[in-house]
Scaffold this active site. Structure first.
Site, PDB file in Angstrom:
ATOM      1  N   CYS A 190       4.297  10.207  79.103  1.00 51.15           N
ATOM      2  CA  CYS A 190       3.740  11.049  78.045  1.00 51.15           C
ATOM      3  C   CYS A 190       4.813  11.872  77.347  1.00 51.15           C
ATOM      4  O   CYS A 190       4.683  12.202  76.166  1.00 51.15           O
ATOM      5  CB  CYS A 190       2.635  11.949  78.578  1.00 51.15           C
ATOM      6  SG  CYS A 190       3.140  13.052  79.910  1.00 51.15           S
ATOM      7  N   HIS A 224       1.151  17.301  81.471  1.00 53.27           N
ATOM      8  CA  HIS A 224       0.997  16.398  80.339  1.00 53.27           C
ATOM      9  C   HIS A 224       1.743  16.947  79.129  1.00 53.27           C
ATOM     10  O   HIS A 224       1.745  18.160  78.885  1.00 53.27           O
ATOM     11  CB  HIS A 224      -0.499  16.248  80.029  1.00 53.27           C
ATOM     12  CG  HIS A 224      -0.800  15.254  78.953  1.00 53.27           C
ATOM     13  ND1 HIS A 224      -0.293  13.974  78.949  1.00 53.27           N
ATOM     14  CD2 HIS A 224      -1.565  15.359  77.828  1.00 53.27           C
ATOM     15  CE1 HIS A 224      -0.743  13.335  77.887  1.00 53.27           C
ATOM     16  NE2 HIS A 224      -1.496  14.154  77.191  1.00 53.27           N
TER      17      HIS A 224
END
Length: 305
Positions: A79, A155
């Site tokens: 990510c 994330h």
């Protein structure tokens, strides 16, 4: 992380761009880094949270994917790379992204977001560069590891201004999220309130956030104004980043094992129960550190979403 991201895009062929970590969440601090092409935001991702029909802030712009680069995240632990590419591949008019990324963008231009995500994960160039910055570990295959409820999952997402709109680009969401009108110059003033609202949804004790600004190479700015001290500091910073990146790639397990053998051998040679006493003291210190971390709310390990 700023050093990792800077040299990662360097290795992808991007010219005159770097990342700067922001320690203050205010528009003035961000504006001082101008030009700012976008920001990459790291946060703790709630386990089990699923994309919803309506985002908690902003609104989905399903039609925007036809006019900007947006890719679904199809693999774990990528990510960060995907977030920085979400900014770069939407700034081709302002940044020299290099022939490899330009070819990738042209190749995937007509793809829907899910196929773009697959193409990104299958790009040999992007995959090789991403993996070259992965931490060396002889124990865990990070590509196969799955998160559990005991893990802290983090994330990365991106924010940038595209075609007069402030967009949040998160590969785990079904579409780009619009946060209203925003031109390039307004970006610092418009993105900070969005980030503050997002952080505000977490408990007050949660402080594990990180914000990286994608900016023009600060060495170029130092040369333009003739500030040699500034240029020296930036060059030294790059040297430090190279050292840190080299350490990330190195496997220290063998070295640590030999050090432990030497220490244990020295304690055993002292006799009179020195080894047992040393071992008990070490166990007590370890338990104390674990208890202290629990009080502070820190997880024992973390992985990227």
């Amino acid at each position: 992380m700023q050093g990792v991201f800077t040299y990662l895009i360097d290795n992808l062929g991007v010219k005159d761009v770097q990342f700067e970590e922001l320690i203050s969440l205010d528009a003035d601090t961000l504006r001082q880094q101008s030009p700012v092409y976008g920001v990459v935001f790291l946060f703790k991702y709630p386990i089990g949270e699923k994309p919803s029909e309506t985002p908690k802030d902003g609104s989905f712009d399903f039609e925007a994917a036809e006019n900007l680069f947006f890719a679904a995240q199809t693999i774990q632990n990528a990510c960060g790379t995907q977030a920085l590419l979400s900014v770069l591949l939407n700034k081709e008019d302002q940044v020299e992204i290099g022939p490899q990324l330009r070819e990738f963008k042209e190749f995937t231009g007509a793809f829907p977001s899910d196929l773009r995500g697959e193409a990104l994960s299958n790009s040999e160039t992007i995959r090789d560069v991403h993996n070259s910055f992965a931490r060396s570990s002889p124990f865990v295959d990070e590509q196969q590891r799955l998160a559990t409820e005991e893990d802290d999952v983090y994330h990365f997402i991106a924010y940038t201004s595209i075609n007069g709109t402030l967009y949040e680009l998160d590969g785990l969401q079904p579409a780009p999220i619009s946060h209203g009108s925003c031109n390039f110059d307004e970006f610092p003033d418009k993105v900070i309130p969005v980030l503050q609202r997002r952080i505000g949804r977490y408990p007050a004790h949660e402080i594990r956030f990180n914000l990286l600004a994608m900016v023009r190479d600060l060495r170029l700015r130092a040369r333009e104004v003739g500030d040699q001290d500034w240029l020296y500091r930036e060059e030294q910073k790059r040297t430090g980043w190279q050292w840190e990146n080299a350490l990330r790639r190195h496997n220290f397990v063998g070295f640590v094992g030999e050090v432990m053998k030497g220490v244990v051998g020295a304690k055993l040679s002292e006799g009179d129960g020195a080894y047992d006493e040393w071992l008990k003291a070490a166990e007590a210190k370890t338990k104390a550190r674990i208890e202290e971390r629990k009080k502070k709310g820190e997880g024992e390990e973390s992985i990227e979403a």
